[in-house]
Design a protein around this motif. Structure first.
Motif, PDB file in Angstrom:
ATOM      1  N   PRO A  90       7.142  -8.636   0.687  1.00 54.23           N
ATOM      2  CA  PRO A  90       6.131  -8.450   1.737  1.00 54.23           C
ATOM      3  C   PRO A  90       5.907  -9.701   2.571  1.00 54.23           C
ATOM      4  O   PRO A  90       5.980 -10.831   2.063  1.00 54.23           O
ATOM      5  CB  PRO A  90       4.872  -8.083   0.940  1.00 54.23           C
ATOM      6  CG  PRO A  90       5.103  -8.605  -0.433  1.00 54.23           C
ATOM      7  CD  PRO A  90       6.575  -8.544  -0.660  1.00 54.23           C
ATOM      8  N   GLY A 129      -1.928  -3.564   4.195  1.00 54.86           N
ATOM      9  CA  GLY A 129      -0.997  -3.140   5.245  1.00 54.86           C
ATOM     10  C   GLY A 129      -1.470  -1.919   6.010  1.00 54.86           C
ATOM     11  O   GLY A 129      -2.188  -1.075   5.478  1.00 54.86           O
ATOM     12  N   VAL A 141      -1.238  -8.258   3.915  1.00 56.27           N
ATOM     13  CA  VAL A 141       0.161  -7.837   3.917  1.00 56.27           C
ATOM     14  C   VAL A 141       0.503  -7.263   5.286  1.00 56.27           C
ATOM     15  O   VAL A 141      -0.214  -6.406   5.811  1.00 56.27           O
ATOM     16  CB  VAL A 141       0.424  -6.775   2.823  1.00 56.27           C
ATOM     17  CG1 VAL A 141       1.885  -6.332   2.845  1.00 56.27           C
ATOM     18  CG2 VAL A 141       0.044  -7.317   1.447  1.00 56.27           C
ATOM     19  N   ASN A 196       3.898  -2.775   6.124  1.00 54.04           N
ATOM     20  CA  ASN A 196       4.006  -2.162   4.810  1.00 54.04           C
ATOM     21  C   ASN A 196       4.136  -0.642   4.846  1.00 54.04           C
ATOM     22  O   ASN A 196       3.917   0.023   3.832  1.00 54.04           O
ATOM     23  CB  ASN A 196       2.815  -2.558   3.925  1.00 54.04           C
ATOM     24  CG  ASN A 196       3.088  -2.335   2.458  1.00 54.04           C
ATOM     25  OD1 ASN A 196       4.244  -2.220   2.041  1.00 54.04           O
ATOM     26  ND2 ASN A 196       2.039  -2.242   1.667  1.00 54.04           N
TER      27      ASN A 196
END
Length: 290
Positions: free
Chosen positions: A102, A249, A81, A84
């Motif tokens: 995302p 993230g 990801v 984030n």
């Protein structure tokens, strides 16, 4: 006490076991016929059985005898990801609010190494950067998983230094694959911590240090996309299976965001730490071209 399950090599043999204060309990010598790797343990839903067994055993050798590998050998998928954390979104200085969904990309297992192993800086670029992140490992597969049910699909937690070759993430018009997949440019580990409930991840500190200096620090409660959202979203378009790895993230503070940028170099020590999970530590080494 938190149970820590690791994959490693010892005397040239691939193995897995429990890491304790007194040493390593080699579980693969006892359970390897049933479950050759931790991936098969997770597929069988047997992490709890392994943890209970390890609690009754004495260590077989010191931690210094093993070489850590990434905890899940050959996962089917490693999905990462991007962007984030709120401050990370602000780094782009594009005036845009956080997106509704995302940003995702994939990495190959060969692009990672284990705890206490060097990240490899390739000869093609000196722009090796760090990104400390929390890893969730899928235990129960599924497709179109509801957010309300998502956490029941997590088997374990780990850590990632999602090392990146920065100039190679912009080598083409619209992709980051190259810069995210140089061999052994990132790390996952040191171990798996079995997931029990949401308190383990709801509001924990995630920190990255380079040579002892804090470069990244934030809390999971500030994530733009929750762990529940990530699992639900990813499972919309792909079937998650046991052993899949999701890297969730990184906070602001990567080397690329300094002026001038601060790239990792041989001899640096990078530590990624999260409450209740542990510390993932790596050094840096230049690739030896053959």
């Amino acid at each position: 006490m938190t149970t820590k399950l690791a994959s490693f090599t010892i005397d040239g043999r691939a193995a897995y076991g429990a890491i304790t204060d007194d040493g390593v309990v080699d579980l693969s010598t006892r359970f390897g016929a049933r479950w050759p790797t931790l991936k098969q343990v997770i597929e069988a839903g047997a992490l709890g059985e392994l943890v209970s067994a390890a609690a009754e055993m004495k260590p077989d050798y010191p931690v210094s005898a093993i070489t850590y590998e990434i905890p899940i050998p050959q996962p089917e998928k490693i999905i990462c990801v991007g962007v984030n954390f709120p401050d990370r979104n602000a780094e782009y200085k594009d005036g845009q609010e956080a997106p509704p969904n995302p940003s995702l990309f994939v990495r190959f297992p060969r692009s990672f190494t284990g705890h206490d192993q060097p990240l490899i800086r390739p000869p093609e670029s000196e722009q090796l950067d760090y990104e400390g992140e929390i890893v969730i490992v899928i235990g129960k597969g599924g497709r179109r998983i509801a957010e309300a049910d998502a956490l029941s699909h997590i088997a374990a937690l780990s850590l990632c230094n999602e090392g990146t070759i920065r100039d190679w993430v912009r080598h083409a018009k619209f992709n980051v694959t190259q810069g995210k997949n140089f061999d052994r440019s990132g790390s996952i580990g040191p171990w798996l911590v079995p997931f029990t409930d949401e308190r383990q991840i709801a509001d924990i500190r995630l920190e990255t240090r380079v040579n002892g200096e804090v470069r990244q620090s934030d809390r999971t409660s500030r994530m733009i996309f929750s762990f529940r959202k990530i699992i639900a979203y990813v499972s919309t378009f792909t079937t998650l299976v046991p052993g899949d790895i999701i890297v969730t993230g990184t906070p602001t503070g990567a080397g690329a965001r300094f002026d001038p940028p601060i790239w990792l170099k041989p001899g640096d020590v990078i530590e990624v730490e999260a409450d209740g999970i542990g510390i993932l530590r790596n050094t840096v080494k230049d690739e030896v071209r053959r």
